[in-house]
Design an enzyme around this catalytic site. Structure first.
Site, mmCIF file in Angstrom:
data_model
loop_
_atom_site.group_PDB
_atom_site.id
_atom_site.type_symbol
_atom_site.label_atom_id
_atom_site.label_comp_id
_atom_site.label_asym_id
_atom_site.label_seq_id
_atom_site.Cartn_x
_atom_site.Cartn_y
_atom_site.Cartn_z
ATOM 1 C CG ASP A 36 -4.834 12.302 30.560
ATOM 2 O OD1 ASP A 36 -4.453 13.098 29.821
ATOM 3 O OD2 ASP A 36 -5.819 11.890 31.053
ATOM 4 N N GLY A 37 -2.242 13.757 32.066
ATOM 5 C CA GLY A 37 -2.057 14.393 32.988
ATOM 6 C C GLY A 37 -1.028 15.542 32.974
ATOM 7 C CG ASN A 38 2.201 15.296 30.006
ATOM 8 O OD1 ASN A 38 2.493 14.623 31.213
ATOM 9 N ND2 ASN A 38 2.391 15.255 28.851
ATOM 10 N NE ARG A 40 -5.613 16.328 34.353
ATOM 11 C CZ ARG A 40 -6.062 15.022 34.237
ATOM 12 N NH1 ARG A 40 -6.703 14.462 34.954
ATOM 13 N NH2 ARG A 40 -5.907 14.411 33.056
ATOM 14 C CG HIS A 53 2.627 18.965 26.862
ATOM 15 N ND1 HIS A 53 1.790 17.579 27.265
ATOM 16 C CD2 HIS A 53 1.983 19.481 26.426
ATOM 17 C CE1 HIS A 53 0.449 17.970 26.973
ATOM 18 N NE2 HIS A 53 0.648 19.279 26.332
ATOM 19 C CB THR A 82 -7.521 11.217 15.283
ATOM 20 O OG1 THR A 82 -8.402 10.503 16.175
ATOM 21 C CG2 THR A 82 -6.743 10.373 14.453
ATOM 22 C CG ASN A 84 -4.698 14.591 21.691
ATOM 23 O OD1 ASN A 84 -3.831 13.930 21.949
ATOM 24 N ND2 ASN A 84 -5.775 15.030 22.742
ATOM 25 N NE ARG A 204 -6.672 8.573 30.514
ATOM 26 C CZ ARG A 204 -7.357 8.921 29.643
ATOM 27 N NH1 ARG A 204 -8.078 8.070 28.824
ATOM 28 N NH2 ARG A 204 -7.451 10.247 29.139
ATOM 29 N NE ARG A 210 -11.631 10.836 29.220
ATOM 30 C CZ ARG A 210 -12.284 11.770 30.348
ATOM 31 N NH1 ARG A 210 -12.780 11.354 31.195
ATOM 32 N NH2 ARG A 210 -11.250 12.787 30.414
HETATM 33 C C1 IPE Z 1 -5.473 10.874 25.605
HETATM 34 O O1 IPE Z 1 -5.462 11.700 26.627
HETATM 35 C C2 IPE Z 1 -4.624 10.944 24.748
HETATM 36 C C3 IPE Z 1 -3.291 11.062 24.842
HETATM 37 C C4 IPE Z 1 -2.726 10.607 25.926
HETATM 38 C C5 IPE Z 1 -2.317 11.055 23.803
HETATM 39 P P1 IPE Z 1 -6.620 12.998 26.472
HETATM 40 O O2 IPE Z 1 -6.236 13.829 27.390
HETATM 41 O O3 IPE Z 1 -6.669 13.639 24.968
HETATM 42 O O4 IPE Z 1 -7.904 12.273 26.525
HETATM 43 P P2 IPE Z 1 -9.320 12.690 27.216
HETATM 44 O O5 IPE Z 1 -9.575 14.069 26.675
HETATM 45 O O6 IPE Z 1 -9.122 12.953 28.844
HETATM 46 O O7 IPE Z 1 -10.297 11.640 26.950
HETATM 47 C C1 IPE Z 2 -1.408 13.980 27.987
HETATM 48 O O1 IPE Z 2 -1.667 15.389 28.866
HETATM 49 C C2 IPE Z 2 -0.606 14.397 26.977
HETATM 50 C C3 IPE Z 2 -1.248 14.491 25.551
HETATM 51 C C4 IPE Z 2 -2.505 14.279 25.206
HETATM 52 C C5 IPE Z 2 -0.530 15.174 24.505
HETATM 53 P P1 IPE Z 2 -2.759 16.255 28.812
HETATM 54 O O2 IPE Z 2 -2.368 17.250 28.117
HETATM 55 O O3 IPE Z 2 -3.910 15.683 28.173
HETATM 56 O O4 IPE Z 2 -2.870 16.706 30.252
HETATM 57 P P2 IPE Z 2 -4.315 16.880 30.986
HETATM 58 O O5 IPE Z 2 -5.008 15.714 30.699
HETATM 59 O O6 IPE Z 2 -5.066 18.150 30.219
HETATM 60 O O7 IPE Z 2 -3.921 17.153 32.378
HETATM 61 MG MG MG Z 3 -5.598 14.639 29.066
#
Ligand code: IPE
Ligand code: IPE
Ligand code: MG
Length: 264
Positions: A36-38, A40, A53, A82, A84, A204, A210
């Site tokens: 997570d965090g790509n 941001r 990403h 699911t 996303n 995470r 979460r």
């Molecule tokens: C969880 O990240 C899903 C993946 C890393 C693929 P999200 O960014 O979708 O989750 P939330 O929205 O913060 O719960």
């Molecule tokens: C996780 O990074 C990658 C995927 C869910 C595919 P995010 O795209 O959720 O990045 P943030 O949470 O918005 O920073």
């Molecule tokens: Mg995210």
């Protein structure tokens, strides 16, 4: 220095020092990662989310390279949930294109590392060209004896449990057993992770506290490690730090520590 890192790691680095601290006999057998965090990461640089990403894909390379060298048995990566699909259409299609591109581009190297690739989740719900790339990669690496790599795509933990229950009910019906005889094993047999070791460590990135519908059944006794590091910055140093922290945890599984177990 661990023999598999000699070629790639300068002994005079922070990474080499972290590696030296890791007890190679107590590595986690199965690690799950919520990548997570790509978004941001990209936003901080005034770039589009897809840029984040793409940089995240480099972190996946670092994880696979490290885990293969450490000979970790299994890793399960959360790549697309699911939920996303709710994202803007251009991000979803960009992610799917990237996925296809990276599987195609990286599969030879994955194969050379003896990694066995598998996609988990509702794969039939993905576009047919993506499915084709996935099936090809699975077929190519299916006999590899190294790290088992699961990539969760169109994955939801609750849906996985529902599907596993359906499978277990079908088994009961077939064998004429009663509902009362149902055990955890009957359900586990139908999870995507069947046959793999328990998840010892769930990581995470990006600091969210979460689980976002990931591996709900399997993480019952996993150690959870949350780092503020955004996924594109989660590279060798951060991976080794997570493993080291895992080795400092005291896993009790509801019991008490050995030293405290005598009543005196
Ligand atoms: C969880 O990240 C899903 C993946 C890393 C693929 P999200 O960014 O979708 O989750 P939330 O929205 O913060 O719960
Ligand atoms: C996780 O990074 C990658 C995927 C869910 C595919 P995010 O795209 O959720 O990045 P943030 O949470 O918005 O920073
Ligand atoms: Mg995210």
């Amino acid at each position: 220095m661990h023999k598999n890192f000699e070629q790639v790691l300068d002994p005079d680095t922070k990474e080499a020092r972290l590696l030296a601290e890791i007890d190679l006999n107590r590595l986690p057998k199965h690690v799950a990662i919520i990548m997570d965090g790509n978004g941001r990461w990209a936003k901080l640089r005034n770039k589009p989310r897809l840029y984040g990403h793409r940089e995240g894909a480099e972190s996946v390379r670092a994880i696979l390279d490290t885990f293969a060298r450490l000979e970790i048995e299994a890793v399960t990566l959360y790549a697309f949930s699911t939920e996303n699909w709710k994202r803007p259409q251009d991000e979803v299609s960009g992610l799917m294109e990237m996925l296809k591109y990276y599987i195609h581009k990286e599969i030879d190297e994955v194969h050379e590392h003896q990694i066995c690739f598998r996609a988990i989740g509702d794969i039939d719900g993905l576009a047919t060209d993506v499915q084709k790339e996935i099936r090809n990669a699975e077929q190519k690496t299916k006999d590899n004896i190294g790290t088992k790599l699961n990539v969760a795509l169109n994955y939801g933990g609750r849906a996985e449990i529902v599907e596993a229950c359906k499978g277990a009910i079908r088994d009961l019906e077939r064998s004429g057993r009663s509902a009362e005889s149902l055990t955890e094993k009957d359900i586990e047999r139908h999870l995507f992770t069947r046959g793999l070791p328990e998840i010892d460590l769930m990581i995470r990135t990006s600091g969210e506290l979460r689980v976002s519908n990931f591996l709900l059944w399997q993480i019952a006794y996993s150690e959870i490690y949350v780092t503020k590091t955004l996924f594109p910055d989660f590279r060798l140093k951060e991976i080794l730090e997570a493993i080291l922290e895992f080795q400092h945890r005291d896993r009790r599984y509801g019991g008490v520590k050995e030293a405290e177990s005598s009543s005196g």
